[in-house]
Design an enzyme around this catalytic site. Sequence first.
Site, PDB file in Angstrom:
ATOM      1  N   ASP A 161       0.775  -1.089  -0.073  1.00  0.00           N
ATOM      2  CA  ASP A 161       0.010   0.072   0.051  1.00  0.00           C
ATOM      3  C   ASP A 161       1.030   1.058  -0.077  1.00  0.00           C
ATOM      4  OD1 ASP A 161      -2.484   1.403   0.324  1.00  0.00           O
ATOM      5  OD2 ASP A 161      -2.152   1.482   2.442  1.00  0.00           O
TER       6      ASP A 161
ATOM      7  N   THR B  98       0.233   5.032   0.971  1.00  0.00           N
ATOM      8  CA  THR B  98      -0.013   5.979   2.111  1.00  0.00           C
ATOM      9  C   THR B  98       0.313   5.294   3.365  1.00  0.00           C
ATOM     10  OG1 THR B  98      -1.494   6.999   0.489  1.00  0.00           O
ATOM     11  CG2 THR B  98      -1.334   7.965   2.939  1.00  0.00           C
TER      12      THR B  98
ATOM     13  N   ASP C  99      -4.750   5.935  -3.673  1.00  0.00           N
ATOM     14  CA  ASP C  99      -4.277   7.237  -4.124  1.00  0.00           C
ATOM     15  C   ASP C  99      -4.351   7.637  -5.567  1.00  0.00           C
ATOM     16  OD1 ASP C  99      -3.489   9.803  -3.880  1.00  0.00           O
ATOM     17  OD2 ASP C  99      -1.975   9.254  -2.253  1.00  0.00           O
TER      18      ASP C  99
ATOM     19  N   GLY D 241      -4.263  -0.216   6.161  1.00  0.00           N
ATOM     20  CA  GLY D 241      -5.646   0.086   6.600  1.00  0.00           C
ATOM     21  C   GLY D 241      -6.527  -0.946   6.428  1.00  0.00           C
ATOM     22  N   ALA D 242      -7.938  -1.056   7.280  1.00  0.00           N
ATOM     23  CA  ALA D 242      -8.774  -1.870   7.016  1.00  0.00           C
ATOM     24  C   ALA D 242      -9.325  -2.353   5.466  1.00  0.00           C
ATOM     25  CB  ALA D 242      -9.832  -1.608   7.904  1.00  0.00           C
TER      26      ALA D 242
END
EC number: 7.6.2.16
Length: 1226
Positions: free
Chosen positions: A498, A500, A750, A884-885
């Site tokens: 991922d 960010t 993003d 993140g989830a």
Amino acid sequence: MDKEERKIINQGQEDEMEIYGYNLCRWKLAIVSLGVVCTGGFLLLLLYWMPEWRVKATCVRASVKDCEVVLLRTTDEFRMWFCAKIRLLSLKTHPFSSPKSMANVVSNGHAVLLTENLAEENRREINKYSQTQSEQIRYFTHHSVKYFWNDTLHNFDFLKGLDEGVSCTSIYEKHSAGLTKGMHAYRKLLYGVNEISVKVPSVFKLLIKEVLNPFYVFQLFSVVLWCTDEYYYYALAIVIMSVVSILSSLYSIKKQYIMLHDMVAAHSTVRVSVCRVNEESEEIFSTDLVPGDVMVIPLNGTVMPCDAVLINGTCIVNESMLTGESVPVTKTNLPNPSVDIKGMEDELYSPEIHKRHTLFCGTTVIQTRFYAGELVKAIVVRTGFSTSKGQLVRSILYPKPTDFKLYRDAYLFLLCLVAVAAIGFIYTIINSILNEVEVGVIIIESLDIITITVPPALPAAMTAGIVYAQRRLKKVGIFCISPQRINICGQLNLVCFDKTGTLTEDGLDLWGIQRVENARFLLPEENVCNEMLVKSQFVACMATCHSLTKIEGVLSGDPLDLKMFEAIGWILEEATEEETALHNRIMPTVVRPPKQLLPESTPAGNQEMELFELPAIYEIGIVRQFPFSSALQRMSVVSRVLGDKKMDAYMKGAPEVIASLCKPETVPVDFEKVLEDYTKQGFRVIALAHKKLESKLTWHKVQNISRDAIENNMDFMGLIIMQNKLKQETPAVLEDLHKANIRTVMVTGDNMLTAVSVARDCGMILPQDKVIVAEALPPKDGKVAKINWHYADSLTQCSSSLAIDSEAIPIKLAHNSLEDLQVTRYHFAMNGKSFSVILEHFQDLVPKLMLHGTVFARMAPDQKTQLIEALQNVDYFVGMCGDGANDCGALKRAHGGISLSELEASVASPFTSKTPSISCVPNLIREGRAALMTSFCVFKFMALYSIIQYFSVTLLYSVLSNLGDFQFLFIDLAIILVVVFTMSLNPAWKELVAQRPPSGLISGALLFSVLSQIIICIAFQSLGFFWVKQQPWYEVWHPHSDACNTTGSLYGNASHLYNETEDDPHNIQNYENTTVFFISSFQYLIVAIAFSKGKPFRQPCYKNYLFVVSVITLYAFILFIMLHPVASIDQVLQIVCVPYQWRVTVLIIVLVNALVSVTVEESVDHWGKCCLSWVLDCRKKIPKAKYMYLAQELLVDPEWPPKPQTTTEAKVLVKENGPCQIITIT
């Protein structure tokens, strides 16, 4: 109806399954019951493990329409079986206000379920099924989803909400009024309770499930057998190990369930207001919501209990639960085609396409805005497990099995051992019968040979290495809830990151601005917050062109907008609810500079007083906002300075796009060069533009003007330069991975340009590499789907790239690895929408794009999971690192998922890192490789241990002898368990190497290694066994034998005494037994040393101090009792006295055995690779992994990669499931 029918449910979807109907058969059930009694319950166990056998053994085939039980089989590569019982839903007890609502229920207990209860459709259904209406509907539940019988499809189908097949028009016309109470009760009956329930199983249930594992059942069988043979000590050791293993497993499973339950139950039940048909509202629990209910979103916000589409008002929502981005998102009401846009009446509502208007379950509505006193309303479209959150929880509860070659091979290997055991079993029975041995002894000895060949300690031995790796991972801050995955991590050859918060720090920083005056760039400026610029158009654009909003007095919105607005230090004021209600939508948001920035500008304002109708307070009102569109790569606003007659239009976005919409004479000549300089340094650049609007454009006209009318012919104002800082460790970690031949891929929510820029910065894409952007468009207006290919700026002009070129590429090619041969040349980048279109319409392109796809931007959570699967489909072992989830599904699906957050993602993720940095990835892979090599060592060692002991026992059975109880105990406890648990302690090698460990046990080198050691051990054992019989002093041993000629010595007397008093019914004491015992005891240790490999995946075995000490101690002890007999030890171990020269002979046999074993194992390592590569070169073998085979093919494909500015079109499919034809248009 055909009884042999096979139907497909969820066709074309990820969880597609074949479905077969069965009815219970009483005579089959009686036979099975008898079989269970006869086999002592073993048949019941077998049927418990195999659902397919269970159904086929107790039922007969029936049509799916009328069956009692359904058998389901997945259509993926795992072909897993499930069974479910058909249940009946009774409608008798539920009176409904409208008879029309019953039209969904049709004759013979079969229902057809419609998404829209339209009167005409209902009447049509009644005509179609003219018989009397039944009061029962047939359904079954599988993986928390109910499947109802649908008579129009003649198949089972799951109940859909309003998310499929409902047009936007009908949402307003037919659903916006709400449901009647009767209709609500009817739907509640079908859809059930709106909750995502995760039941935590009781400890007893989990225990039964764990204990009924085939391995533990075999252990139980072994323990019972040993107890009948009075072999209690080892049985006790095995029982203790099993209990510890079961308890630790239970603890981790229970903990996982509780974590998931707590995550889901945190906000499962709230009170909500719903609107009914007659305009009255009713307070109900969120668990009672059904699709079609009109829910009122409260002013102060709420956690959404379902998926719903907004039909009134605006909501500001925090979707971090779904997307991982904690930026509040503004949701507007669904456009009403009958009012807003002409010619769009037929557009179907879809939660994915209309996600800007959909409130998803589990997301938090922070605040709502409404106009003219109207309530903020949303229509419930999905409930329970059908919601976006429900699907996420289902993917965690019912993950697809991770197929790993090691475990498949382990079972194959065990089958081979079972076959060997069967031979020994038959041999023992025949030999014992020929020698007229008692029946009881025959049964025990023949079964004993099975427990010798298939060692019950194998699972404990295999998990030892994993447990140690888990402990080492814990030391470096990586926690693991799925220990079996550690081994799989040793195979990873591709890692998805991922962006960010994983590769980069959270958020962006403003580096500076570069304004344009008279079509020339001024010098870059760092400080924007000063008096000189306060009234400039540039700062006005920064102040107004954003989507920020105030939530509880705090500014929030896109981090980029936030940084930009904070940099100028202005103040934003929004209209209050009362003002909004009063002015009906047109009250603007106002921005103004702080007072301290305006002292000098006040006189200037006074001089121009006559121009103003209002006092000279400098304020700008935002009149209209055109939100940021990732497709257009820009956003714009219409604003008005307080007192000005004309309005201003401001625009910001991707520099190339903004420049193309500006007057050419306002764009500096060196625009492209300046832009390239910034992008080359990894900055995120945003361009600004402005134009004055005509005075005839009134406030009301602006509200209805089209975007295109505003966004053209503008004046270019300059650039804002933002910095998305990489985390300090990111480039070094990615370089380590590249050196180890591990591909890296970025998958992010993003923007694409930022993602490509960050990929270049961190070394994922080298400076000289080309980036090909694949922009896929879905079919529209009768045109087929197509992909436009264009090359992103590859910066090949810059001379500095040549320096990197000469270093980086040889490193890649030095490994002679097919997969990296072309990867350095070009990379594909695409966004989530394009990825979905390619998956749907360009199936044959997917593998090619997976081979070189490096940047995947704007990816939704389910698309991340699909990407992982697409990569796995071309045989990559995929790791995923996210925070993140929204990464939950992908983290669970990947072979090794590492979460950098301890929130929701860590529930789904097999691994969680305490430190939020990607440096955990190489650590995990190193430990995975070490654990994998340890598993291979232990497996090889346990296989050899089985065969050595099996052969020892078989040789001794031939002379009606056996190993004694304490000999078995010494070998099993003192040698094997000590060696197994210490040989697994080798720590991982210090760095990642380019070489990868083998993925399975069934590989040439590994099999050759095991077979050669088996042959060596058998040869030397046989040599000792037959040679002892050739000795001049040899005789068939009896209590008065005295081969040592030491009748007068102390030892001889003791031995003699012992021999006369002790009865030996099992014929343990003899020369053959003693010889075989000594040789085999040394062989276990020889093999352990030969198999304990170090570099390149583990530290060398001499650094494993416990192992070294254990082996030396055992060697010393066995040498001591062999060369210097101790009467008491000999008595316990039932060893007989043999002449000293024979002991020396045995020592020589052992030394030669050790030399041969170690030499052969070393040469297998060295020469095995050479021979293997020579054989492969001769045969021109096709690589096993699909991606490597594909890489070979693409090397000679002149059409690949696609040329820049070309288009690939999907041809209409000629036949179902036919190949997709592709044409390229230049």
